[in-house]
Design a protein around this motif. Structure first.
Motif, PDB file in Angstrom:
ATOM      1  N   ASP A 631       9.271  -3.355   1.671  1.00  0.00           N
ATOM      2  CA  ASP A 631       8.421  -3.586   0.502  1.00  0.00           C
ATOM      3  C   ASP A 631       6.909  -2.792   0.677  1.00  0.00           C
ATOM      4  O   ASP A 631       6.159  -3.471   0.677  1.00  0.00           O
ATOM      5  CB  ASP A 631       8.172  -5.087   0.082  1.00  0.00           C
ATOM      6  N   VAL A 632       7.157  -1.562   1.193  1.00  0.00           N
ATOM      7  CA  VAL A 632       5.882  -0.881   1.580  1.00  0.00           C
ATOM      8  C   VAL A 632       5.600   0.153   0.398  1.00  0.00           C
ATOM      9  O   VAL A 632       6.334   0.584  -0.018  1.00  0.00           O
ATOM     10  CB  VAL A 632       5.741  -0.189   2.744  1.00  0.00           C
ATOM     11  N   GLU A 633       4.202   0.628   0.389  1.00  0.00           N
ATOM     12  CA  GLU A 633       3.857   1.334  -0.478  1.00  0.00           C
ATOM     13  C   GLU A 633       4.029   2.949  -0.015  1.00  0.00           C
ATOM     14  O   GLU A 633       3.846   3.357   1.035  1.00  0.00           O
ATOM     15  CB  GLU A 633       2.416   1.375  -0.759  1.00  0.00           C
ATOM     16  N   PRO A 634       4.570   3.746  -0.630  1.00  0.00           N
ATOM     17  CA  PRO A 634       4.671   5.280  -0.325  1.00  0.00           C
ATOM     18  C   PRO A 634       3.492   6.138   0.046  1.00  0.00           C
ATOM     19  O   PRO A 634       2.389   5.733  -0.486  1.00  0.00           O
ATOM     20  CB  PRO A 634       5.443   5.976  -1.435  1.00  0.00           C
ATOM     21  N   LEU A 635       3.413   6.808   1.061  1.00  0.00           N
ATOM     22  CA  LEU A 635       2.155   7.419   1.448  1.00  0.00           C
ATOM     23  C   LEU A 635       1.643   8.420   0.359  1.00  0.00           C
ATOM     24  O   LEU A 635       2.261   8.972  -0.457  1.00  0.00           O
ATOM     25  CB  LEU A 635       2.467   8.140   2.628  1.00  0.00           C
ATOM     26  N   GLU A 665      -7.618   4.347  -2.774  1.00  0.00           N
ATOM     27  CA  GLU A 665      -6.921   4.298  -1.469  1.00  0.00           C
ATOM     28  C   GLU A 665      -5.567   4.413  -1.424  1.00  0.00           C
ATOM     29  O   GLU A 665      -5.069   3.941  -2.366  1.00  0.00           O
ATOM     30  CB  GLU A 665      -7.271   2.984  -0.848  1.00  0.00           C
ATOM     31  N   SER A 666      -5.146   5.118  -0.637  1.00  0.00           N
ATOM     32  CA  SER A 666      -3.783   5.254   0.011  1.00  0.00           C
ATOM     33  C   SER A 666      -3.215   5.386   1.357  1.00  0.00           C
ATOM     34  O   SER A 666      -4.282   5.727   1.830  1.00  0.00           O
ATOM     35  CB  SER A 666      -3.007   6.575  -0.943  1.00  0.00           C
ATOM     36  N   ASP A 673       0.363   0.340   7.259  1.00  0.00           N
ATOM     37  CA  ASP A 673      -0.625  -0.146   8.230  1.00  0.00           C
ATOM     38  C   ASP A 673      -2.157   0.371   7.713  1.00  0.00           C
ATOM     39  O   ASP A 673      -2.242   1.482   7.416  1.00  0.00           O
ATOM     40  CB  ASP A 673      -0.230   0.901   9.483  1.00  0.00           C
ATOM     41  N   SER A 674      -2.770  -0.569   7.638  1.00  0.00           N
ATOM     42  CA  SER A 674      -4.260  -0.493   7.225  1.00  0.00           C
ATOM     43  C   SER A 674      -4.981   0.254   8.090  1.00  0.00           C
ATOM     44  O   SER A 674      -6.327   0.762   7.500  1.00  0.00           O
ATOM     45  CB  SER A 674      -4.718  -1.645   6.682  1.00  0.00           C
ATOM     46  N   SER A 718      -1.161   6.856  15.836  1.00  0.00           N
ATOM     47  CA  SER A 718      -2.413   6.337  16.707  1.00  0.00           C
ATOM     48  C   SER A 718      -3.822   7.000  16.270  1.00  0.00           C
ATOM     49  O   SER A 718      -4.627   6.286  16.417  1.00  0.00           O
ATOM     50  CB  SER A 718      -2.104   6.963  18.004  1.00  0.00           C
ATOM     51  N   THR A 719      -3.536   8.209  15.341  1.00  0.00           N
ATOM     52  CA  THR A 719      -4.804   8.707  14.848  1.00  0.00           C
ATOM     53  C   THR A 719      -4.753   9.098  13.348  1.00  0.00           C
ATOM     54  O   THR A 719      -3.542   9.654  12.995  1.00  0.00           O
ATOM     55  CB  THR A 719      -5.347   9.988  15.743  1.00  0.00           C
ATOM     56  N   SER A 720      -5.848   9.203  12.695  1.00  0.00           N
ATOM     57  CA  SER A 720      -5.683   9.611  11.226  1.00  0.00           C
ATOM     58  C   SER A 720      -6.255  11.080  11.187  1.00  0.00           C
ATOM     59  O   SER A 720      -7.404  11.281  11.916  1.00  0.00           O
ATOM     60  CB  SER A 720      -6.599   8.647  10.370  1.00  0.00           C
TER      61      SER A 720
END
Length: 743
Positions: A631-635, A665-666, A673-674, A718-720
């Protein structure tokens, strides 16, 4: 109907005679369909002398239609003779394919349409995805942060490989990977009369499946153009420049007409090493007879880019927002050409047949540094197709049927600079596609009932390199895509609609190949058979209303899209820069969308749009960690988006505009993962417009509030990594009209 039958039984009808003539020649017109949209039983067809008779018991509005003429509505009073002159409209024949794909104005679909005037408002050479970002549920990104170069859009969070894109009915999505690079056609928007965006499965079209939606472009119509031309000059920040010249003859004696545009543009881009130099041409000409139209079109483009398709890590952007991980020696060179020949014929008074033969070629190469070497990837594709559309409108019933077939080939090869003659591999993808559809729209009383059924089949064949150690492989898919809906006119200014449809779509080559450009003995076992990636399906329920008030036209709708085996992105790129994707068994998107056109307020006009959406993936397993998320949001699917484009006419010649786009926000991954999110962003453009009769000057401050925001991105866990909006910058555009008028 019961009341009308009772009146007819007792002879209470009054005979109302009429005659129809050609408005230009005065010649009587036979075969004109005369009917009352509100009463299914009132209908007549004019004879050889242009005469018809109707039995009326009360005043009623009549609609008169005939192929090759502009439709007309008039008021009729029982017993009062009618004399009607229909205006020849070859442009109506010219656009029958576009009309068939878009559906009737009353079609029960969620859609928004941009006119030529709306496209040109604030236009300074932007790629089409950036223009579409003002519409409901659309977000857009630009690799280099600039107005030209590679840019992409998403609809309801789904990328544009799931969106059917056509120009005058011709499919533009490349069959193998179902994408389109607008950067190959510089200044594309300058030759577009209108664009309609259908959200959800929409109506049947040609080419790639209308899975997330469809974008239908209509080019400048030759028959409706007025003789004259226009020159455009644009300059701006980051060494941006654009020049364009166009001319249209209008419909000349003898029934011939032509249009031509040539454009060139350049920019250094916002990100370092993100420049673009491109040129394009759009040529079309045709013969317009009373019952036949012949038209040829050539669209050609060439683009040379410094590449910026890799997003930058957030730590680097905090030091330098223009940082680009790719070097100055990583570039690409691509060209694309479309040639089409179309014939449209009026087969009778209410039936037309339009057939288009088209050929597309695209090719080029790009360099990617894989230390220490500079790899040179090459692509060369060609495809040929034919499509035909039959339209008939015998009164309250409109029927459309179409068929399309295409054959396609793309060669892939790799070399290492400077030894470009020594290929490391050469492989070929071949694809064949055929489809047919039938649509029916029946107007009965205040309701219009629509049914639509498409059958589409596709086959992909892979021819490997002779030294690969793997054999040729092929796969075939077949899809039956039904749609049905109804629109009800509650009043002349208020209507409601609902529809439900289902469509399926095959995976792309990149999906099946897990991001690899070449299959050989080293990776074949890892990739597996082609059917490892399953086709995806969506069932789409849409419901909404359209209302007109003295101050606005409002369209609002709700949607529920339920997916099976959605091929969803995982938030990473392959080594050749394409998004990696995988099947998820169950997912959904549902929401509300609003689209309004403002008017009636003195000196203020414009559009506003908004969308609330909730997307969910029932179960997603991260391949890197093996962890399953539920039950997660799609990217890259924000819960809220909005846009506005407002214009204040200060004087008759001076106007100010403010166009803005907001995206909430998405997530950057399908894990919820916030730590890895795309922050909300609002970017606005402020425009100053001086509009003379023949001279127009336009100054735009893009990102006028200098928002320090990101436009897209992904994560490695690990990184955005982010793509950036350009900082505040400007463009100045001068337009000079000559001859009679604009298109």
């Amino acid at each position: 109907m019961p009341l009308l039958s009772l009146v007819a039984l007792f002879g209470l009808f009054t005979i109302t005679p009429g005659v129809v003539r050609d408005a230009s020649t005065g010649v009587p017109l036979s075969g004109v369909v005369v009917y009352a949209p509100s009463y299914a039983g009132i209908r007549a067809i004019s004879d050889d002398s242009g005469r018809f008779e109707l039995d009326l018991d009360a005043p009623v509005r009549l609609r008169l239609t005939r192929v090759g003429y502009a439709a007309m509505e008039i008021a009729a009073i029982p017993g009062v003779p009618l004399i009607v002159a229909l205006t020849p409209a070859p442009q109506a024949l010219e656009g029958v394919t576009v009309t068939a794909l878009r559906g009737e104005a009353s079609a029960p679909i969620s859609r928004t349409q941009l006119s030529q005037r709306e496209i040109e408002s604030g236009y300074a050479g932007q790629e089409m995805p950036l223009i579409l970002a003002t519409l409901p549920s659309i977000t857009a990104t630009s690799d280099a942060g600039s107005e030209s170069g590679y840019s992409y859009f998403r609809l309801r969070g789904l990328d544009q490989t799931r969106i059917n894109i056509t120009l005058d009915g011709i499919p533009l999505n490349e069959p193998e990977d179902q994408g389109l690079y607008f950067s190959n056609f510089a200044d594309f928007a300058n030759s577009i009369r209108s664009v309609q965006v259908q959200r959800g499965v929409g109506t049947s079209s040609y080419g790639t499946a209308s899975y997330a939606g469809a974008v239908n472009f209509e080019s400048i119509p030759l028959a409706a153009s007025i003789r004259g031309g226009e020159a455009w000059l644009t300059g701006g920040s980051y060494e941006t420049g654009r020049a364009a010249l166009e001319y249209q003859t209008g419909l000349r004696p003898g029934g011939v007409a032509a249009y031509a545009r040539v454009s060139a543009q350049t920019t250094d881009g916002y990100r370092h090493n993100g420049g673009n130099k491109s040129a394009s041409a759009f040529l079309s000409g045709g013969y317009f007879g009373n019952r036949h139209i012949f038209k040829a079109t050539l669209l050609s483009g060439d683009s040379r880019n410094e590449m910026a398709y890799v997003a930058a890590p957030v730590e680097s952007l905090e030091e330098d927002r223009r940082f680009n991980p790719l070097g100055s020696d990583e570039r690409d060179r691509f060209s694309q050409h479309l040639l089409s020949i179309a014939h449209t014929a009026a087969l009778g008074s209410f039936t037309s047949l339009a057939t288009t033969l088209y050929h597309m070629r695209a090719g080029g190469d790009y360099d990617v540094r894989i230390d220490p070497d500079l790899y040179n990837f090459n692509l060369g594709s060609a495809w040929t197709g034919i499509l035909t559309t039959v339209t008939t409108e015998p009164g309250a019933l409109t029927l459309n049927a179409g068929a399309h077939a295409t054959t396609y080939r793309r060669d892939h090869w790799l070399a290492i600079r400077p030894d470009l003659d020594q290929r490391l591999y050469t492989n070929t993808g071949r694809k064949e596609e055929a489809s047919t559809f039938a649509k029916a729209a029946l107007a009965t009383g205040r309701a219009t009932i629509v049914a639509d059924l498409q059958l589409r089949t596709s086959r992909f064949e892979y021819v490997p390199d002779v030294n690969s150690g793997v054999s040729m492989e092929s796969i075939r898919w077949t899809f039956l895509n039904p749609r049905v809906g109804i629109t009800v006119d509650a009043s002349p200014r208020l209507s409601f609609y609902t529809s439900v449809g289902r469509t399926g779509r095959e995976p792309t080559r990149n999906d099946m190949f897990a991001g690899f450009d070449n299959l050989d003995a080293s990776n074949a076992a890892f990739i597996g058979p082609f059917d490892r990636v399953r086709p995806e399906f969506v069932t789409d329920l849409e419901a909404g209303f359209a209302a007109e008030t003295p101050f606005a036209t409002v369209r609002a709708n709700g949607f529920w899209m339920s997916f099976r085996d959605e091929i969803t992105p995982v938030g990473q790129l392959s080594y050749i820069g394409l998004p990696l994707r995988k099947n998820v068994e169950r997912s959904s998107r549902r929401g509300l969308e609003l689209d309004a056109t403002l008017r009636g307020i003195p000196r203020i006009e414009g559009t506003v749009s908004a969308a609330l959406m909730r997307g969910r993936i029932r179960e997603y397993t991260d391949d890197a960690s093996g962890v399953t998320y539920r039950d997660v949001e799609p990217l890259l699917t924000p819960n809220f988006t909005a846009a506005h484009d407002l214009r204040w006419t200060v004087t008759d010649r001076v106007a100010l505009s403010l166009a803005g786009r907001y995206a909430g926000e998405s997530f950057l991954a399908n894990t919820g993962d916030s730590r890895f999110v795309l922050p909300p962003s609002y970017v606005a453009d402020l425009g100053f417009h001086i509009d003379g009769e023949r001279r127009i000057l336009q100054l735009i401050f893009h990102n006028v509030f200098d928002a320090d925001r990101y436009a897209g991105g992904y994560t490695d866990g690990s990184t955005s990594y982010y793509y950036v909006h350009a900082a505040r910058h400007f463009s100045l555009t001068a337009r000079l009209r000559f001859g009679n008028s604009r298109k």
